[in-house]
Structures are given as structure tokens and as C-alpha cells.
Scaffold this motif. Sequence first.
Motif, PDB file in Angstrom:
ATOM      1  N   VAL A 171       0.835  -1.200   0.000  1.00 40.19           N
ATOM      2  CA  VAL A 171       0.000   0.000   0.000  1.00 40.19           C
ATOM      3  C   VAL A 171       0.870   1.250   0.000  1.00 40.19           C
ATOM      4  CG1 VAL A 171      -1.796   1.289   1.215  1.00 40.19           C
ATOM      5  CG2 VAL A 171      -1.824  -1.222   1.248  1.00 40.19           C
ATOM      6  N   HIS A 172       0.533   2.181  -0.912  1.00 38.24           N
ATOM      7  CA  HIS A 172       1.208   3.475  -1.001  1.00 38.24           C
ATOM      8  C   HIS A 172       0.164   4.575  -0.834  1.00 38.24           C
ATOM      9  CE1 HIS A 172       5.167   2.036  -2.531  1.00 38.24           C
ATOM     10  NE2 HIS A 172       4.420   0.996  -2.876  1.00 38.24           N
ATOM     11  N   VAL A 173       0.379   5.452   0.144  1.00 34.20           N
ATOM     12  CA  VAL A 173      -0.545   6.565   0.404  1.00 34.20           C
ATOM     13  C   VAL A 173       0.083   7.847  -0.123  1.00 34.20           C
ATOM     14  CG1 VAL A 173      -1.738   7.908   2.161  1.00 34.20           C
ATOM     15  CG2 VAL A 173      -1.476   5.436   2.450  1.00 34.20           C
ATOM     16  N   TYR A 174      -0.651   8.574  -0.960  1.00 38.15           N
ATOM     17  CA  TYR A 174      -0.172   9.814  -1.560  1.00 38.15           C
ATOM     18  C   TYR A 174      -0.919  10.990  -0.951  1.00 38.15           C
ATOM     19  CZ  TYR A 174       2.100   6.781  -4.943  1.00 38.15           C
ATOM     20  OH  TYR A 174       2.905   5.829  -5.524  1.00 38.15           O
ATOM     21  N   GLU A 175      -0.177  11.874  -0.288  1.00 41.83           N
ATOM     22  CA  GLU A 175      -0.753  12.994   0.429  1.00 41.83           C
ATOM     23  C   GLU A 175      -0.189  14.315  -0.094  1.00 41.83           C
ATOM     24  OE1 GLU A 175      -2.469  15.749   2.408  1.00 41.83           O
ATOM     25  OE2 GLU A 175      -3.161  13.674   2.714  1.00 41.83           O
ATOM     26  N   ARG A 176      -1.081  15.262  -0.396  1.00 38.59           N
ATOM     27  CA  ARG A 176      -0.682  16.567  -0.933  1.00 38.59           C
ATOM     28  C   ARG A 176       0.097  17.390   0.088  1.00 38.59           C
ATOM     29  NH1 ARG A 176      -5.765  19.487  -1.714  1.00 38.59           N
ATOM     30  NH2 ARG A 176      -5.465  19.916   0.507  1.00 38.59           N
ATOM     31  N   GLU A 177      -0.290  17.287   1.351  1.00 36.87           N
ATOM     32  CA  GLU A 177       0.343  18.092   2.394  1.00 36.87           C
ATOM     33  C   GLU A 177       1.634  17.443   2.895  1.00 36.87           C
ATOM     34  OE1 GLU A 177      -0.806  21.008   2.914  1.00 36.87           O
ATOM     35  OE2 GLU A 177      -2.721  20.800   1.881  1.00 36.87           O
ATOM     36  N   SER A 178       2.284  18.107   3.852  1.00 33.99           N
ATOM     37  CA  SER A 178       3.570  17.624   4.346  1.00 33.99           C
ATOM     38  C   SER A 178       3.431  16.586   5.446  1.00 33.99           C
ATOM     39  CB  SER A 178       4.411  18.799   4.866  1.00 33.99           C
ATOM     40  OG  SER A 178       3.717  19.501   5.887  1.00 33.99           O
ATOM     41  N   LYS A 179       2.197  16.385   5.953  1.00 34.46           N
ATOM     42  CA  LYS A 179       1.960  15.387   6.980  1.00 34.46           C
ATOM     43  C   LYS A 179       0.623  14.704   6.706  1.00 34.46           C
ATOM     44  CE  LYS A 179       4.520  17.773  10.670  1.00 34.46           C
ATOM     45  NZ  LYS A 179       4.437  18.356  12.049  1.00 34.46           N
ATOM     46  N   ALA A 180       0.456  13.524   7.294  1.00 29.39           N
ATOM     47  CA  ALA A 180      -0.778  12.765   7.083  1.00 29.39           C
ATOM     48  C   ALA A 180      -1.905  13.289   7.973  1.00 29.39           C
ATOM     49  CB  ALA A 180      -0.522  11.283   7.380  1.00 29.39           C
ATOM     50  N   GLY A 181      -3.132  12.982   7.576  1.00 29.80           N
ATOM     51  CA  GLY A 181      -4.296  13.335   8.387  1.00 29.80           C
ATOM     52  C   GLY A 181      -5.386  14.061   7.635  1.00 29.80           C
ATOM     53  N   GLY A 182      -5.037  14.741   6.535  1.00 30.67           N
ATOM     54  CA  GLY A 182      -6.053  15.475   5.790  1.00 30.67           C
ATOM     55  C   GLY A 182      -6.710  16.542   6.660  1.00 30.67           C
ATOM     56  N   LEU A 183      -8.021  16.693   6.511  1.00 36.22           N
ATOM     57  CA  LEU A 183      -8.738  17.700   7.295  1.00 36.22           C
ATOM     58  C   LEU A 183      -8.794  17.334   8.778  1.00 36.22           C
ATOM     59  CD1 LEU A 183     -11.661  18.627   4.868  1.00 36.22           C
ATOM     60  CD2 LEU A 183      -9.568  19.894   5.338  1.00 36.22           C
ATOM     61  N   LEU A 184      -8.525  16.064   9.091  1.00 33.75           N
ATOM     62  CA  LEU A 184      -8.434  15.670  10.495  1.00 33.75           C
ATOM     63  C   LEU A 184      -7.269  16.397  11.163  1.00 33.75           C
ATOM     64  CD1 LEU A 184      -9.774  13.566  12.460  1.00 33.75           C
ATOM     65  CD2 LEU A 184      -7.897  12.035  11.863  1.00 33.75           C
TER      66      LEU A 184
END
Length: 484
Positions: A171-184
Motif C-alpha cells: 500500500v502506497h498513500v499519496y498525500e498533498r500536504e507535508s503530513k498525514a491526516g487530511g482535514l483531520l
Amino acid sequence: MGKVTGFMEIDRQVAKYQPASDRIRHFREFIIPMSDPEVTKQAARCMDCGIPYCHGPTGCPVHNQIPDWNDLVYNNRWEEAIRNLHSTNNFPEFTGRVCPAPCEEACTLNLEDAPVTIKTIEQAIADKAYELGFIAPQPATVKTGKKVAVIGSGPAGLAAAQQLARAGHEVHVYERESKAGGLLRYGIPDFKMEKNFIDRRVEQMTGEGVTFHYGANIGVDLPVEQLVADHDAVVYCGGSETPRPAGIPGGELHGVYDAMPYLVQQNRRIGRENIDSVAWAAEPILAGAKHVVVVGGGDTASDCVGTAFRQGAVKVTQLDIRPQPPEKEDKLAIWPFWATKMRTSSSQAEGAVREFQVATLEFVGEDGQLTGVRCCEVDERRQPIAGTEFIIKADLAFIAIGFSGPMKDGVLTELEGKLGVNVDRRGSSNVIANDRDYKTSLDKLWAAGDVRRGQSLVVWAIREGRQAAQAIDEALMGQSLLPR
């Protein structure tokens, strides 16, 4: 259930807050946790009510087995309690902090206005499990050789990624921001949930084999088409980030902002991240020594209120076009569904002035700078009442009336324009996929969370991420042992 006669012998008790005068001086969580004996007593109140609506269709979206883990807590079997809780919810420390608790509304004891403190117990189980070392990586013993990409690391993306990794997929997670969590991470203030809880889960998931790619703006830096070509499956778990247009004259004045840039900036400050992001706002937004008006009556508006107080706002006024709801609902007409009644959030209790049945007519200003908000009272049909106009002094105003769908640039633009993925064109631009297999109109692409169902709760995002993971696993392997 807990103790057979517990609900008759023990009064409902909830966790206490730090006084408002103390908690507005910092951005940390301010709930004073209950002791283990107090939590155990509250768990004892869970009754043998026949049909446990708390985890049925009207209660918990992830179907937490609430009576079961209440009984385990009552008997001090914490390790079994967290195992049971994790069987339905990947991140109970998230929901235990930020979920509005529809389970408590559906509790049979809510007929007497004294529901079991389910949310508090859920948080206590998760926190106790970390304290005792019960939460550790659970890597798959057998690898499938399949490769899955997850776009977005909000609660839906994290839940999908963890489930798929435990099923043995790469599994590979691609995140736009510099850290995980999104709006959370970037939307919910730290005083409601500190972000170290997200970091702990990311560490656990990394130990389970999940690879996180930060600063990866899919659809801009990396085409979705390439992700689809390079992976056996792709699941799009973006958030609902496009503000609903208010159409209020004067919105161009300096000092008028949508809510999310304000909240994101403050969360980045606390996380010691760069706030100079074109995607959110071109300048620092601070409420110190200002009169603040918040347009909207939901959770995001309340988050703006609490943030403004902590930044040192002189006065915060919240405008809600809806009538003031009743103090108490008609139980026999509403229960076990969520009731519309007067609710005061912790942020509102810190000193906000709340105006109900008021419409925002215009933002007014001088020399391009906001100076006030022109309002009027409205009738039951939300029509202006003649002769009721008034102006509220304002140096800063936030529009918090909800979100209309995912961001148009990036992933959605490519999906709709180049790849022909079906989207809802009725104003939301949500990706069309059903809630059974979460499959989109593009082969190898699934969608879950806000990007599919629209603006919703963290607990719904977790549910959709889990169910999408089960559907993907079944599609890749022909069968799946993952729960829905």
C-alpha cells in the motif's frame, strides 16, 4: 451490557472541562479525563435493552459493538475491549474525541436524558490501550503481490490503507500536504484533538508496511492516469474542501475569509509548518484584539469561534439563519434519531454571542477594509423582516456555511476531464460510486469518504474507507476476510 442494575444505581457522569478562562489561553486539549474507576462505573450503566440502537443503523456508522466493550471495561478487561473496538473502528482515539456521538442519542437511556457516556468510554479504551502497550503494528504474515495506491490520508484514506496492508497488499498513500491526516489534521483544531494521535497511527501503519508519500499533489505533480497504470487498484479518498458559495455582497473586502484557510493556518502554526500556502490564503489571518463575526451554525463555525478566542479576539458573534431550536426534543417523536435541539459547543461556551434567525445581508467596510456586517431578522421561511436591519461591528469575518465538494483542481479535473469518470453535476462534483463496492466508472479506481458521499463525519469516513478496502481486496483476490 455492564452491571445488571447499574443504570438504576449509577448517575451519568461526563468528563469535565478546564474552565473557559484557562483553556482559551492555549491550544491543547482541555478535557480532564475520568479515572479508571469512574470509567468502569459509567460502563456499568450499559443496560440489557434488548435492541441496542446505539450500534444499529440509527446509532454508530461503523457499528461499534458498544454493549460488548462496555461489559469488558466494567470487568477491567481492557485488552479485550480494545480488540473488540478495533474490530469495527481503526481509530477510536479519533472518534472518541471528535465524533458528535449519535450512539448516545440512540441509547435507550437517552429516553431519560441520561445516556451511557459511550464517547468518553471509547476514548478511554483507546488511551488505556496505548498506555498499556496493547496497540502495536500488525503486519500481514502473507503478502499478496498486489499493489494499491490511496489518494489522500484523511480518516477514509488511513482506514482503507491500514485494512489493505493487513490483508497483505503493498500500500502506497499519496498525500498533498507535508503530513498525514487530511482535514483531520489541518481542519480540526488542536484543542479538539492534538495531532500526536495521528502521528502514532502513522507510525503503526508504517510498521505494517504502508508507505507514505508526502507533498504528492496527485493530478498536478503526478497524473492519476500514471497511478492507475502502476497499481492494481487506486482508491480516491479526498476531502470535501470547496467552500459553499455564500453570495454575500462585500465578500471581497479585506478581513472577510472562508473558514478553512483560517483553521488550516492556525493548525500549521501549532504544527510548526509553513503557513504561506497559496492554496489556502495569501496572508496571515489572526483574530487578536479584533471583533469577529462567524457566519454559520455548524461545527466548522464553532471551530472558528474557539480559535478566535484563543488568538485573543475582543468579541466573537456567531450568526445562524435557523431559528433557535428548542431546549428539549420530543423523545417519543424523535428517538433514536439525532434530535434538533439547543446544543452549546465548548467553543460557544467560552463567550460567543449567538444570534439566531438572522440573515447576513452584506459585509460593509471603508477603504476596502471590513468594518461591519449588515444583518436582519428573518421569518420562518428565512425571508427578511422589514425594519429589523442592524450592523454588527467586525474587523474580521469568517464564512462557515459548509462545503460543496472536493477541490476542482488536481485529481478531480483529471478524473472528469481526461479519464471520463462520472461525477455528480448537481453542484457537488462528488465522484459517483455506490456504497456497496465503491467502484467508479473507471477500471481499477474506487472512491470513498467525503469525495464520494459529500461533507460528513470522521466516523463515516472511517466506515467508507474500511468498506472500500474490503471491496478492493475482494476484487483483487476473488474473496476477502476483511470486515465491512
